[in-house]
Design a protein around this motif. Sequence first.
Motif, PDB file in Angstrom:
ATOM      1  N   UNK A 190      40.131  52.082  39.967  1.00 24.38           N
ATOM      2  CA  UNK A 190      39.979  50.839  39.215  1.00 24.38           C
ATOM      3  C   UNK A 190      38.557  50.317  39.275  1.00 24.38           C
ATOM      4  N   UNK A 191      37.975  50.375  40.477  1.00 19.11           N
ATOM      5  CA  UNK A 191      36.650  49.796  40.641  1.00 19.11           C
ATOM      6  C   UNK A 191      35.605  50.615  39.904  1.00 19.11           C
ATOM      7  N   UNK A 192      35.889  51.894  39.723  1.00 15.39           N
ATOM      8  CA  UNK A 192      34.900  52.741  39.076  1.00 15.39           C
ATOM      9  C   UNK A 192      34.851  52.531  37.577  1.00 15.39           C
TER      10      UNK A 192
ATOM     11  N   UNK B 167      27.376  44.892  38.267  1.00 12.95           N
ATOM     12  CA  UNK B 167      27.352  45.525  39.594  1.00 12.95           C
ATOM     13  C   UNK B 167      27.699  47.002  39.435  1.00 12.95           C
TER      14      UNK B 167
ATOM     15  N   UNK C 292      30.056  48.168  43.843  1.00 13.41           N
ATOM     16  CA  UNK C 292      31.226  47.370  43.529  1.00 13.41           C
ATOM     17  C   UNK C 292      32.393  47.752  44.433  1.00 13.41           C
ATOM     18  N   UNK C 293      32.603  49.047  44.540  1.00 13.57           N
ATOM     19  CA  UNK C 293      33.731  49.542  45.328  1.00 13.57           C
ATOM     20  C   UNK C 293      33.596  49.126  46.786  1.00 13.57           C
TER      21      UNK C 293
ATOM     22  N   UNK D  46      29.022  50.828  39.993  1.00 12.83           N
ATOM     23  CA  UNK D  46      30.351  51.213  40.464  1.00 12.83           C
ATOM     24  C   UNK D  46      30.430  51.401  41.967  1.00 12.83           C
ATOM     25  N   UNK D  47      29.437  52.092  42.530  1.00  7.78           N
ATOM     26  CA  UNK D  47      29.507  52.421  43.946  1.00  7.78           C
ATOM     27  C   UNK D  47      29.455  51.160  44.808  1.00  7.78           C
TER      28      UNK D  47
ATOM     29  N   UNK E 299      43.844  42.299  50.396  1.00 10.14           N
ATOM     30  CA  UNK E 299      44.075  43.633  49.835  1.00 10.14           C
ATOM     31  C   UNK E 299      45.494  43.774  49.278  1.00 10.14           C
ATOM     32  N   UNK E 300      46.463  43.194  49.973  1.00  8.25           N
ATOM     33  CA  UNK E 300      47.847  43.341  49.522  1.00  8.25           C
ATOM     34  C   UNK E 300      48.148  42.561  48.258  1.00  8.25           C
TER      35      UNK E 300
ATOM     36  N   UNK F 131      33.645  50.805  35.111  1.00  9.03           N
ATOM     37  CA  UNK F 131      32.701  49.747  34.758  1.00  9.03           C
ATOM     38  C   UNK F 131      32.628  49.596  33.248  1.00  9.03           C
TER      39      UNK F 131
ATOM     40  N   UNK G 104      33.911  45.194  47.145  1.00 15.98           N
ATOM     41  CA  UNK G 104      35.281  44.705  46.896  1.00 15.98           C
ATOM     42  C   UNK G 104      36.162  45.021  48.093  1.00 15.98           C
ATOM     43  N   UNK G 105      36.109  46.275  48.578  1.00 17.67           N
ATOM     44  CA  UNK G 105      37.019  46.570  49.698  1.00 17.67           C
ATOM     45  C   UNK G 105      36.611  45.830  50.968  1.00 17.67           C
TER      46      UNK G 105
ATOM     47  N   UNK H 229      42.239  51.967  44.253  1.00 21.78           N
ATOM     48  CA  UNK H 229      41.147  51.002  44.211  1.00 21.78           C
ATOM     49  C   UNK H 229      39.895  51.658  43.657  1.00 21.78           C
TER      50      UNK H 229
ATOM     51  N   UNK I  85      36.999  42.821  38.797  1.00 25.75           N
ATOM     52  CA  UNK I  85      36.323  43.796  37.939  1.00 25.75           C
ATOM     53  C   UNK I  85      35.581  43.107  36.806  1.00 25.75           C
TER      54      UNK I  85
ATOM     55  N   UNK J  69      42.563  41.922  40.997  1.00 26.37           N
ATOM     56  CA  UNK J  69      41.669  43.057  40.784  1.00 26.37           C
ATOM     57  C   UNK J  69      40.991  42.975  39.418  1.00 26.37           C
ATOM     58  N   UNK J  70      41.759  42.584  38.398  1.00 32.60           N
ATOM     59  CA  UNK J  70      41.162  42.473  37.056  1.00 32.60           C
ATOM     60  C   UNK J  70      40.066  41.416  37.034  1.00 32.60           C
TER      61      UNK J  70
ATOM     62  N   UNK K 207      53.401  41.613  46.087  1.00 35.98           N
ATOM     63  CA  UNK K 207      52.590  41.994  47.240  1.00 35.98           C
ATOM     64  C   UNK K 207      52.500  43.510  47.353  1.00 35.98           C
ATOM     65  N   UNK K 208      52.065  44.081  46.258  1.00 41.18           N
ATOM     66  CA  UNK K 208      51.972  45.528  46.216  1.00 41.18           C
ATOM     67  C   UNK K 208      50.560  45.916  46.624  1.00 41.18           C
ATOM     68  N   UNK K 209      50.439  46.545  47.761  1.00 42.70           N
ATOM     69  CA  UNK K 209      49.109  46.917  48.222  1.00 42.70           C
ATOM     70  C   UNK K 209      48.539  48.017  47.332  1.00 42.70           C
ATOM     71  N   UNK K 210      47.259  47.936  47.126  1.00 40.09           N
ATOM     72  CA  UNK K 210      46.613  48.958  46.313  1.00 40.09           C
ATOM     73  C   UNK K 210      46.020  50.005  47.253  1.00 40.09           C
TER      74      UNK K 210
ATOM     75  N   UNK L  76      37.710  42.053  50.419  1.00 45.67           N
ATOM     76  CA  UNK L  76      39.170  41.911  50.399  1.00 45.67           C
ATOM     77  C   UNK L  76      39.738  42.092  51.800  1.00 45.67           C
TER      78      UNK L  76
ATOM     79  N   UNK M 297      43.493  40.398  27.320  1.00 44.84           N
ATOM     80  CA  UNK M 297      44.558  40.290  28.317  1.00 44.84           C
ATOM     81  C   UNK M 297      45.130  38.885  28.358  1.00 44.84           C
TER      82      UNK M 297
ATOM     83  N   UNK N 234      45.997  41.806  45.752  1.00 47.48           N
ATOM     84  CA  UNK N 234      45.022  41.936  44.673  1.00 47.48           C
ATOM     85  C   UNK N 234      45.624  42.533  43.388  1.00 47.48           C
ATOM     86  N   UNK N 235      46.786  43.162  43.531  1.00 45.40           N
ATOM     87  CA  UNK N 235      47.440  43.706  42.336  1.00 45.40           C
ATOM     88  C   UNK N 235      48.314  42.691  41.623  1.00 45.40           C
TER      89      UNK N 235
END
Lengths: 558, 240
Positions: A309-311, B106, B111-112, B108-109, B125-126, A313, B115-116, A306, B98, B94-95, A298-301, B119, A326, B128-129
């Motif tokens: 990571x999201x950037x 989608x 997408x960001x 990048x902008x 949000x907590x 593409x 996603x937020x 974020x 993405x 998150x993977x 439960x590691x918040x990002x 989530x 993976x 997603x990792x």
Amino acid sequence: MKTFMSLLKTNLNVYFGISALKYRFTKEKKRLWEPILVLFAVVIGGGSLLVLYSFLLLGVFMGGQGIGHPEIVLTFAFMATQLLILIFGIFYIMSVFYFSNDMNILIPLPLRPAEVLGVKFIIILIGEYLIALPMLLPAFIIYGLGTWSNIFYWLKGLILVLMAPILPLVIAAIFVILLMRFINIRKSKDLMVVLGSLLGLFLGIGVNFLTQSIPQGNEKEFITSLIESNTGLIEAIGNKFPPSIWATLGLTSPGWQGLGYFLLFIGLSLLLLAVLLWLGNAFFYKGYLSGQEVQRKAKAISAGDMEKRALKTASPVVALFKREWKLFIRTPIYFMNGIAGMIMVPFLMLMPLATQTEKMSEVVSLAKDPKYAPIAALVSLGIMLFASSMNLISSTSISREGRTFWISKLIPVSPKDQVLAKLIHSSCLSLIALILIALPLYFLLDMLLYRLIIIIFIGLLANILINILGLIIDLLRPKLEWNDPQEAIKQNLNAFLAMLAVMFIMFILGGIAVLLALKGISELWIYGILALIIVLLSVPSIYGLFALAHRKYNSLEI
Amino acid sequence: MIEIKSLSKSYNKGRVKAVDDLNLHVKPGEIFGFLGPNGAGKTTTIKMMVGLLTPDNGSISIAGIDMMKNPLEAKRNIGYVPDNPDVYDRLTGMEYLNFMADVYKVPAKERKERISYLLEMFNLTDAVGDLIKSYSHGMKQKIVLTGALLHNPAVWILDEPMVGLDPKSSHLLKEFMRKHCDQGNTVFFSTHVLEVAEKLCDRIGIINKGKLIAIGTLDELRHGEQADSLENIFLELTEI
């Protein structure tokens, strides 16, 4: 007792897929040749192994007879069987007791833990007979016939042979149950898979090493002398695990003494079985349930993280490649099977040379001779191709998706791009394998650098062709219905079919190379012709793959 | 937005008709509820709509694009969530998101932002990792939902979307569905919860044994009899 029998019947049915098999033969009538082919392969493969093993036992028997201890063959067989069952039993029991999906159904049922445990134990026991009977019966028969034993020998022997797997299995089960009660190994199920695979690998290499070290032509003398010098050793090991000695003495000692040992062996087996059931009632469910708690970090990002990571593409093909990579790396059973072949094959190939140092240096000096260097490079290429194609990555590529295949059908990415990503993924791993195998050969044979580069290049070309064929085979009949990733790779006939296809290609390419070499055609021309043939085969194959992917990605239903 | 014409699908070499000559039209701005007893053919219809199953007969068009003739383009307009979320256990949330954003291209902008937003809405949000393997059923459902809506598709096709969701997420999803349709888009979803259908849907279709046996607004289905609940209508219609 009635509930126990009913539970046993249902579990046997599920575990050995009896109803499913019946359905397949009577209702579905689909691909009936498959189980028949598998059975045929098992009979042929197992049969030849059995003959080899029987000869070994005969050698042990005769060696033992020479020093007045013919019963050594029995001790040897009992000990080997029980040790093998003890070691592999631990992994087998762990997977059936703690990692199988049916526990969620069984625990809420009004059954005592000992009943569930008993049923699972019987199922494993039946599986173990497949190992124990072929290992014990030949020794039992050889001794019985060789010493003209009486009827009591045969009667007691049959019971002992049937009882033999119980003891090591009970010990393994007790060990596992106690271990699971106090250590939460479930969390590291992945680690267990890796450990199990490594154990299998080392055992395979070890057996190979032993058989290679037997001098050819005078195996019998070798075994006799080995036994003469090692009687003490067998007894020493036997003393550490006395039941295998008791079994032997129970069979071979005369009169009451023999009967005593016989009863001692059986009594101990039953006593420990009772202990196991008692422990099962006390600890089995507790251990299972304590392992059920899922752990999450439960590691918040953070927002910045974020964004980073999201950037990132990527194009669809790259995204698919990353997914393949993976999932492959993170599933131990895939990873182990993917690289095991690559590590194992060069080992096994060099083994005969490594154990015979004289021959080794002879071959190496011959290969270093500039006159023979081209041939040595070609042989190296053969070894590399053989080894690198032993991985099952492309031929299980669609099957590995299993129930998540719906995602691949859903996403707006053409089937062509999807198989292309898979081809790139499997070929990357092939390249890693090629390099891993080529480098030792390069240093061992003092190969010239340009030769190394050429053979890696041609190896890669051939591997791309092989991977295309593997993908075609897996696309034609993917195995998408599975519960454990293991089934997708180990119980998948496609892997076997792809290996046959690879052997066929190897045979053709090897034949052409030898023919050209014999005709005295120069080295570079041989490489050129090989490369040309591979490319000529690859071009139509890849178009075939794309066309097939287009058809299959639409028609496959899950 | 969704146009289904004489859609048929049978199993076991034609012996079992799962979907039988189905015709359906869902307009832009509409939330459409798809009801029916177990085994009526709801999931089969939905799977054909998103390209997971191939129909024996008939045509499907999504946002004016024929699913059979131009599947990739049609799929780009769909956000689909299955009833049982089998996802890649060994990717992190998150993977996975993405990956979905990449294959739906989608930027990048966008997408960001999405996603937020999603989530945050689903309170993920907590988590997603973490590997999806460690998620509960409801969390898996929510991550699949998030992945399906990242590319802002015009048509949402959801198979039993409320199952497994906690009351808050379920409530937020319903609001989100309404908002989506108010912007001129379409939501098509199947459900067993008749109260949800009653409150949320602009129109309702009831399928039984592969055939569409009723379609219309709640009022149309009542035939003017105000007192009749959807439950009564449903039980009456699906009775043999």
